[in-house]
Enzyme design. Sequence first.
Site, short mmCIF file in Angstrom:
data_model
loop_
_atom_site.label_atom_id
_atom_site.label_comp_id
_atom_site.label_asym_id
_atom_site.label_seq_id
_atom_site.Cartn_x
_atom_site.Cartn_y
_atom_site.Cartn_z
N GLU A 191 0.84 -1.21 0.00
CA GLU A 191 0.00 0.00 0.00
C GLU A 191 0.87 1.26 0.00
O GLU A 191 0.69 2.15 -0.84
CB GLU A 191 -0.93 0.01 1.23
CG GLU A 191 -2.11 -0.94 1.10
CD GLU A 191 -3.16 -0.80 2.19
OE1 GLU A 191 -4.20 -1.47 2.09
OE2 GLU A 191 -2.97 -0.02 3.16
N ASP A 318 -5.61 -6.15 18.38
CA ASP A 318 -4.27 -6.52 17.91
C ASP A 318 -3.37 -7.11 18.99
O ASP A 318 -2.39 -7.78 18.67
CB ASP A 318 -3.55 -5.28 17.35
CG ASP A 318 -3.95 -4.94 15.93
OD1 ASP A 318 -4.94 -5.52 15.44
OD2 ASP A 318 -3.28 -4.09 15.31
N HIS A 450 -27.30 -4.69 -13.94
CA HIS A 450 -26.47 -4.51 -15.12
C HIS A 450 -26.47 -3.05 -15.52
O HIS A 450 -27.52 -2.42 -15.50
CB HIS A 450 -27.03 -5.36 -16.27
CG HIS A 450 -26.29 -5.16 -17.55
ND1 HIS A 450 -25.03 -5.71 -17.77
CD2 HIS A 450 -26.59 -4.45 -18.68
CE1 HIS A 450 -24.61 -5.36 -18.97
NE2 HIS A 450 -25.54 -4.59 -19.55
#
Length: 471
Positions: A191, A318, A450
């Site tokens: 990144e 973390d 679509h």
Amino acid sequence: ATEAEEKDLVVIGGGVAGYVAAIKAGQAGLKVTCIEKRGALGGTCLNVGCIPSKSLLNNSHMYHSILHDTKNRGIDVGDVKLNLAQMMKAKETSVSGLTKGIEFLFKKNNVEYIKGTGAFTDEHTIAVNLLDGGETSVKGKNIIIATGSEATPFPGLTIDEEKIITSTGAIALQKVPKKMVVIGGGIIGLEMGSVWSRLGSEVTVVEFLGQIGGPGMDNEIAKLTQKLLTKQGMKFKLNTKVMGGDDSGETVKINVEAAKGGKEELLDADVVLVAIGRRPYTAGLNFEKIGLEADDKGRLVIDQEFRTKIPHIRVIGDCTFGPMLAHKAEEEGVAVAEFITKGYGHVNYGAIPSVMYSHPEVAWVGQNEQELKAADVKYKSGSFPFSANSRAKTNLDTEGIVKFLADAETDRILGVHIVGPNAGEMIAEATLALEYGASCEDVARTSHAHPTLSEAFKEAAMATYDKAIHY
Ligand code: FAD
Ligand code: NAI
């Protein structure tokens, strides 16, 4: 020091894990205090991680596109110049808006916010060294540790965040380095390497393993991603070890050696980005003093309910097990608050998406092909290229594929891997499908508007149990 009343919950760390847990518990009516030492809420993610890096990724992509990708679209632009100081300001505006937003949410949900560094004095008490000077202490019936992570240092290279930097330096450089060497071809390396490469640096990524992308990226997707990033100008040295560096001169000299054959080379860089992973951050917490344990990687040890061996102290984010991702931290923040307030909570670790915000983006969820092979699972795969998708064609943005992996017998989706425009948004659909135990046929029989990029997703699912229409 003043002795405060006992709170229902004290959260140490105001990152994504901690602030989410605090808000969720506040919403349930608990008396909550959150201690954060940074001076701003939001942790690594908001202050020096996800948010500032995505601001720079978005704006450097725009700059690069305007320089190289306008003529064929019928847009003639004049002189295009980089104003790096303004690009950094734009980044700071996004960060400060969001961190102040969390302060507002704390007030709204009755969460007390203490700016300072917390340390255990006993199982229920946290001493806080206040940011503005002085001390206080807080008592909690329940305590959550959510102190996050830090960059793993590279032995022998001293980080000064100017010449030898971590991601924190990489989001704040004041000029574009002529040459940048990135140690580690994982998510941060790719990144931040992309950002500076787009802004004009010659970027060389040195990766120890034979593939880029860090843990989890599918081999085929990693190879394709490397090809696309190489086309954009980034250089890669795989299977290469960094032996050491010398930053005593004007530029930094980095010694590298091929893992096989031992061929040595000296790389020259104005800036070296160390991006070899992150490690749990628990320094100064005094957790050992009250008898809590960390494993050999420094992760605080917990059970399925996030409890340490002292049951009213729990750990999320973390600084404990699992992928170091903000949305994983957030899931745990909600779940841990629910465990405390209701007695149950849930995180599905098998359905946590990963996104790399390069261009094109890379995103995946579930298992990759090498994992399925290693586990001897009988699977089938199907893919669809964006070059055959009508919307990608109208956007002149056709690089990449969507790839499904499904159980060979039942057609149940096991993993989805995407490199392509908007992969980071598209992966939400794959995550939902995985979460609900969908088959490829379930996805392919769902109408997709679509022309949208998501039709590539539908057709890749169709290609897994039958044939795609447009390829
Ligand atoms: P942290 O965010 O690290 O928060 C912990 C907080 O605790 C910190 O603010 C710290 O100051 C505080 N603290 C520590 N000790 C104490 C103490 N004793 N007393 C008081 N406070 C304390 N993840 C994604 O999902 N998507 C991305 O795009 C993404 N990009 C990233 C980019 C970069 C450059 C980096 C470095 C990381 C990125 N991440 C990303 C990872 C993400 O930032 C982390 O997974 C997330 O921040 C973990 O949250 P946390 O709350 O566990 O820890
Ligand atoms: P990483 O674990 O993603 O990648 C580190 C890379 O460095 C690996 O490929 C590894 O093989 C390599 N490496 C390790 N030691 C090395 C050495 N001595 N020499 C050369 N290469 C070496 O770690 P990274 O990129 O530092 O990021 C840390 C974490 O931050 C990520 O794992 C992720 O959890 C989080 N993050 C997430 C982002 C996102 O979700 N978009 C963005 C940035 C970070």
